[in-house]
Design a protein around this motif. Structure first.
Motif, PDB file in Angstrom:
ATOM      1  N   ARG A   7       0.846  -1.196   0.000  1.00  0.00           N
ATOM      2  CA  ARG A   7       0.000   0.000   0.000  1.00  0.00           C
ATOM      3  C   ARG A   7       0.882   1.247   0.000  1.00  0.00           C
ATOM      4  NH1 ARG A   7      -0.002   1.688   5.333  1.00  0.00           N
ATOM      5  NH2 ARG A   7       0.536   0.070   6.856  1.00  0.00           N
ATOM      6  N   LEU A   8       0.292   2.381  -0.367  1.00  0.00           N
ATOM      7  CA  LEU A   8       1.042   3.630  -0.388  1.00  0.00           C
ATOM      8  C   LEU A   8       1.657   3.898   0.979  1.00  0.00           C
ATOM      9  CD1 LEU A   8      -1.101   6.195  -2.431  1.00  0.00           C
ATOM     10  CD2 LEU A   8       0.903   4.913  -3.168  1.00  0.00           C
ATOM     11  N   GLY A   9       2.922   4.237   0.975  1.00  0.00           N
ATOM     12  CA  GLY A   9       3.633   4.484   2.218  1.00  0.00           C
ATOM     13  C   GLY A   9       4.244   3.248   2.827  1.00  0.00           C
ATOM     14  N   ALA A  10       3.933   2.066   2.291  1.00  0.00           N
ATOM     15  CA  ALA A  10       4.481   0.822   2.841  1.00  0.00           C
ATOM     16  C   ALA A  10       4.821  -0.166   1.728  1.00  0.00           C
ATOM     17  CB  ALA A  10       3.489   0.197   3.819  1.00  0.00           C
ATOM     18  N   VAL A 151       0.290   8.240  -7.794  1.00  0.00           N
ATOM     19  CA  VAL A 151       1.376   7.359  -8.204  1.00  0.00           C
ATOM     20  C   VAL A 151       2.281   7.090  -7.003  1.00  0.00           C
ATOM     21  CG1 VAL A 151       3.331   7.068  -9.759  1.00  0.00           C
ATOM     22  CG2 VAL A 151       1.289   8.293 -10.540  1.00  0.00           C
ATOM     23  N   PRO A 152       2.568   5.827  -6.686  1.00  0.00           N
ATOM     24  CA  PRO A 152       3.456   5.535  -5.558  1.00  0.00           C
ATOM     25  C   PRO A 152       4.850   6.124  -5.771  1.00  0.00           C
ATOM     26  CG  PRO A 152       2.301   3.561  -6.290  1.00  0.00           C
ATOM     27  CD  PRO A 152       2.043   4.604  -7.321  1.00  0.00           C
ATOM     28  N   LEU A 153       5.464   6.555  -4.682  1.00  0.00           N
ATOM     29  CA  LEU A 153       6.826   7.079  -4.708  1.00  0.00           C
ATOM     30  C   LEU A 153       7.728   6.186  -3.862  1.00  0.00           C
ATOM     31  CD1 LEU A 153       6.111  10.896  -4.224  1.00  0.00           C
ATOM     32  CD2 LEU A 153       6.717   9.734  -6.361  1.00  0.00           C
ATOM     33  N   ILE A 154       8.975   6.048  -4.301  1.00  0.00           N
ATOM     34  CA  ILE A 154       9.996   5.291  -3.579  1.00  0.00           C
ATOM     35  C   ILE A 154      11.025   6.289  -3.058  1.00  0.00           C
ATOM     36  CG2 ILE A 154      11.730   3.478  -3.710  1.00  0.00           C
ATOM     37  CD1 ILE A 154       8.852   2.513  -4.128  1.00  0.00           C
ATOM     38  N   THR A 155      11.294   6.251  -1.771  1.00  0.00           N
ATOM     39  CA  THR A 155      12.231   7.200  -1.171  1.00  0.00           C
ATOM     40  C   THR A 155      13.569   7.198  -1.906  1.00  0.00           C
ATOM     41  OG1 THR A 155      11.221   6.910   1.007  1.00  0.00           O
ATOM     42  CG2 THR A 155      13.441   7.823   0.955  1.00  0.00           C
ATOM     43  N   GLY A 156      13.988   8.392  -2.328  1.00  0.00           N
ATOM     44  CA  GLY A 156      15.280   8.554  -2.981  1.00  0.00           C
ATOM     45  C   GLY A 156      15.290   8.259  -4.466  1.00  0.00           C
ATOM     46  N   VAL A 176       4.417  18.554  -9.663  1.00  0.00           N
ATOM     47  CA  VAL A 176       4.196  17.306  -8.935  1.00  0.00           C
ATOM     48  C   VAL A 176       3.800  17.674  -7.509  1.00  0.00           C
ATOM     49  CG1 VAL A 176       5.209  15.164  -8.080  1.00  0.00           C
ATOM     50  CG2 VAL A 176       5.860  16.032 -10.328  1.00  0.00           C
ATOM     51  N   VAL A 177       2.688  17.091  -7.033  1.00  0.00           N
ATOM     52  CA  VAL A 177       2.222  17.350  -5.676  1.00  0.00           C
ATOM     53  C   VAL A 177       2.393  16.072  -4.856  1.00  0.00           C
ATOM     54  CG1 VAL A 177       0.313  18.119  -4.218  1.00  0.00           C
ATOM     55  CG2 VAL A 177       0.520  18.981  -6.568  1.00  0.00           C
ATOM     56  N   PRO A 178       3.347  16.047  -3.903  1.00  0.00           N
ATOM     57  CA  PRO A 178       3.540  14.842  -3.088  1.00  0.00           C
ATOM     58  C   PRO A 178       2.514  14.751  -1.967  1.00  0.00           C
ATOM     59  CG  PRO A 178       5.147  16.502  -2.476  1.00  0.00           C
ATOM     60  CD  PRO A 178       4.344  17.082  -3.620  1.00  0.00           C
ATOM     61  N   PHE A 179       2.210  13.525  -1.552  1.00  0.00           N
ATOM     62  CA  PHE A 179       1.293  13.248  -0.439  1.00  0.00           C
ATOM     63  C   PHE A 179       1.962  12.281   0.517  1.00  0.00           C
ATOM     64  CE2 PHE A 179      -1.494  14.733  -3.725  1.00  0.00           C
ATOM     65  CZ  PHE A 179      -2.586  15.310  -3.078  1.00  0.00           C
ATOM     66  N   ASP A 180       1.638  12.415   1.810  1.00  0.00           N
ATOM     67  CA  ASP A 180       2.134  11.429   2.759  1.00  0.00           C
ATOM     68  C   ASP A 180       1.182  10.235   2.810  1.00  0.00           C
ATOM     69  OD1 ASP A 180      -0.026  12.128   4.411  1.00  0.00           O
ATOM     70  OD2 ASP A 180       1.188  13.315   5.791  1.00  0.00           O
ATOM     71  N   ALA A 181       1.502   9.256   3.640  1.00  0.00           N
ATOM     72  CA  ALA A 181       0.707   8.029   3.698  1.00  0.00           C
ATOM     73  C   ALA A 181      -0.716   8.269   4.167  1.00  0.00           C
ATOM     74  CB  ALA A 181       1.393   7.012   4.603  1.00  0.00           C
ATOM     75  N   ALA A 182      -0.938   9.351   4.916  1.00  0.00           N
ATOM     76  CA  ALA A 182      -2.280   9.681   5.395  1.00  0.00           C
ATOM     77  C   ALA A 182      -3.080  10.483   4.379  1.00  0.00           C
ATOM     78  CB  ALA A 182      -2.180  10.453   6.713  1.00  0.00           C
ATOM     79  N   GLY A 183      -2.481  10.824   3.243  1.00  0.00           N
ATOM     80  CA  GLY A 183      -3.186  11.575   2.214  1.00  0.00           C
ATOM     81  C   GLY A 183      -3.094  13.076   2.354  1.00  0.00           C
ATOM     82  N   VAL A 184      -2.149  13.558   3.173  1.00  0.00           N
ATOM     83  CA  VAL A 184      -1.961  15.002   3.353  1.00  0.00           C
ATOM     84  C   VAL A 184      -0.972  15.509   2.308  1.00  0.00           C
ATOM     85  CG1 VAL A 184      -1.203  16.815   4.921  1.00  0.00           C
ATOM     86  CG2 VAL A 184      -2.441  14.823   5.808  1.00  0.00           C
ATOM     87  N   ALA A 185      -1.378  16.546   1.577  1.00  0.00           N
ATOM     88  CA  ALA A 185      -0.538  17.081   0.504  1.00  0.00           C
ATOM     89  C   ALA A 185       0.632  17.870   1.063  1.00  0.00           C
ATOM     90  CB  ALA A 185      -1.368  17.962  -0.427  1.00  0.00           C
ATOM     91  N   GLY A 186       1.778  17.722   0.428  1.00  0.00           N
ATOM     92  CA  GLY A 186       2.947  18.513   0.755  1.00  0.00           C
ATOM     93  C   GLY A 186       3.092  19.676  -0.214  1.00  0.00           C
ATOM     94  N   ALA A 187       4.219  20.368  -0.133  1.00  0.00           N
ATOM     95  CA  ALA A 187       4.473  21.512  -1.004  1.00  0.00           C
ATOM     96  C   ALA A 187       4.666  21.037  -2.437  1.00  0.00           C
ATOM     97  CB  ALA A 187       5.710  22.262  -0.525  1.00  0.00           C
ATOM     98  N   PRO A 188       3.971  21.657  -3.388  1.00  0.00           N
ATOM     99  CA  PRO A 188       4.147  21.258  -4.786  1.00  0.00           C
ATOM    100  C   PRO A 188       5.548  21.590  -5.295  1.00  0.00           C
ATOM    101  CG  PRO A 188       2.771  23.215  -4.631  1.00  0.00           C
ATOM    102  CD  PRO A 188       2.988  22.741  -3.235  1.00  0.00           C
ATOM    103  N   VAL A 189       6.010  20.794  -6.246  1.00  0.00           N
ATOM    104  CA  VAL A 189       7.315  21.010  -6.873  1.00  0.00           C
ATOM    105  C   VAL A 189       7.059  21.384  -8.333  1.00  0.00           C
ATOM    106  CG1 VAL A 189       9.525  19.959  -7.470  1.00  0.00           C
ATOM    107  CG2 VAL A 189       8.383  19.348  -5.326  1.00  0.00           C
ATOM    108  N   GLN A 213       7.133  11.056   1.800  1.00  0.00           N
ATOM    109  CA  GLN A 213       6.322  11.203   0.595  1.00  0.00           C
ATOM    110  C   GLN A 213       5.980   9.834   0.033  1.00  0.00           C
ATOM    111  OE1 GLN A 213       9.004  13.831  -1.537  1.00  0.00           O
ATOM    112  NE2 GLN A 213       7.998  15.657  -0.739  1.00  0.00           N
ATOM    113  N   ALA A 214       4.704   9.454   0.137  1.00  0.00           N
ATOM    114  CA  ALA A 214       4.266   8.109  -0.225  1.00  0.00           C
ATOM    115  C   ALA A 214       3.735   8.009  -1.648  1.00  0.00           C
ATOM    116  CB  ALA A 214       3.172   7.655   0.739  1.00  0.00           C
ATOM    117  N   GLY A 215       3.162   9.095  -2.162  1.00  0.00           N
ATOM    118  CA  GLY A 215       2.585   9.095  -3.495  1.00  0.00           C
ATOM    119  C   GLY A 215       2.483  10.512  -4.007  1.00  0.00           C
ATOM    120  N   CYS A 216       2.037  10.651  -5.245  1.00  0.00           N
ATOM    121  CA  CYS A 216       1.939  12.000  -5.800  1.00  0.00           C
ATOM    122  C   CYS A 216       0.811  12.096  -6.813  1.00  0.00           C
ATOM    123  CB  CYS A 216       3.258  12.421  -6.456  1.00  0.00           C
ATOM    124  SG  CYS A 216       3.671  11.523  -7.968  1.00  0.00           S
TER     125      CYS A 216
END
Length: 280
Positions: A7-10, A151-156, A176-189, A213-216
């Motif tokens: 799942r996203l984040g894991a 879209v899932p993200l892989i750290t690094g 690109v707008v990243p989201f954490d595992a809880a679905g909270v949006a981070g700062a857009p890039v 950052q779990a997904g975007c």
């Protein structure tokens, strides 16, 4: 590049499966032949079946796969297939050409339509999304702003978004707008702002995901303060790369379900296993 599943984040990296992996993309629908011999193919969709085989898994390597099979891990489960370059879904990657509509494209301002048109030569699609933008407000055209669309993200692991766009008198940039595992949006890039013309240009931005950052979601951004206008866009691609490579149709990072897990013991301490995944 390895397969990732979870799942996203894991998401967890799987051991490389054996060569000759079956990842058939099956057409869902029926074929009809009329009385005069005309053939009609009705297509409801395309779904892949993945059969990942291993000849020698240790007990520890099998444990995660078995936990998935037993339903011990919450979903929805997402699969990253390293053989499929474009991690966006077919509809998003083709500017709406998969379904000939605007499904999946959400504007923060203005309206969107699907336009049958001639795409740039590098893109094999039937048309594009046309976005009408009100004067001075700007806005953002977003894809994947929901749990199963991100879209899932892989750290690094660096990913690059690229988008073809045209529209005289407007300035646009990829985002690109990243989201954490809880679905909270981070700062857009954002990528660099480009003045659009009557000829398609390719906009791009690169993100290196951090541990939170779990997904975007991805999009096309028009800064505020500009005039009203129309942007036509197609050929979206999100790939694991530092720069954009030639466009290809997306197959997404699909939501999958575990159908079966076959297991035999080739010798003490090892498992010969086959995990079958069905695209949901």
């Amino acid at each position: 590049m390895p397969f990732y599943l979870g799942r996203l984040g894991a998401l967890r990296q799987l051991r490389d499966p054996m060569k000759g992996l079956d990842a058939t993309n099956e057409r869902l629908g029926a074929t009809h032949r009329s009385l005069n011999g005309t053939t009609t193919v009705d297509t409801l969709g395309h779904k892949r079946t993945y059969k990942l085989q291993w000849d020698y898994l240790t007990h520890d390597e099998l444990s995660y796969v078995e936990a998935l099979y037993l339903g011990l891990i919450d979903g929805p489960l997402r699969l990253i297939d390293p053989q499929r370059k474009n991690r966006l879904a077919a509809q998003a990657s083709s500017g709406g050409s998969r379904f000939r509509n605007i499904a999946g494209f959400t504007p923060t301002q203005g309206t969107v339509t699907f336009t049958p048109s001639t795409p740039p030569p590098e893109v094999f699609a039937a048309g594009a999304i046309t976005w009408a933008i009100p004067a001075t407000t700007g806005g953002r055209l977003i894809v994947g702003d929901n749990l199963t669309g991100r879209v899932p993200l892989i750290t690094g692991e660096q990913v690059t978004l690229s988008i073809y766009a045209t529209g005289e008198g407007l300035t646009a940039r990829a985002v690109v707008v990243p989201f954490d595992a809880a679905g909270v949006a981070g700062a857009p890039v954002f990528g660099p702002a480009i003045g659009l013309t009557a000829v398609y240009q390719r906009l791009a931005v690169t993100l290196t995901p951090n541990t939170g950052q779990a997904g975007c979601a991805v999009g096309l951004d028009v800064p505020s303060g500009g005039p009203a206008g129309m942007v036509t866009t197609t050929g979206w691609q999100l790939e694991a790369a530092t720069t954009a490579s030639p466009w290809g149709p997306g197959s997404g990072c699909p939501v999958v379900v575990v159908e079966s897990l076959a297991d035999t013991y080739p010798e003490y301490g090892y498992h010969a296993s086959t995990l079958t995944l069905l695209e949901a």
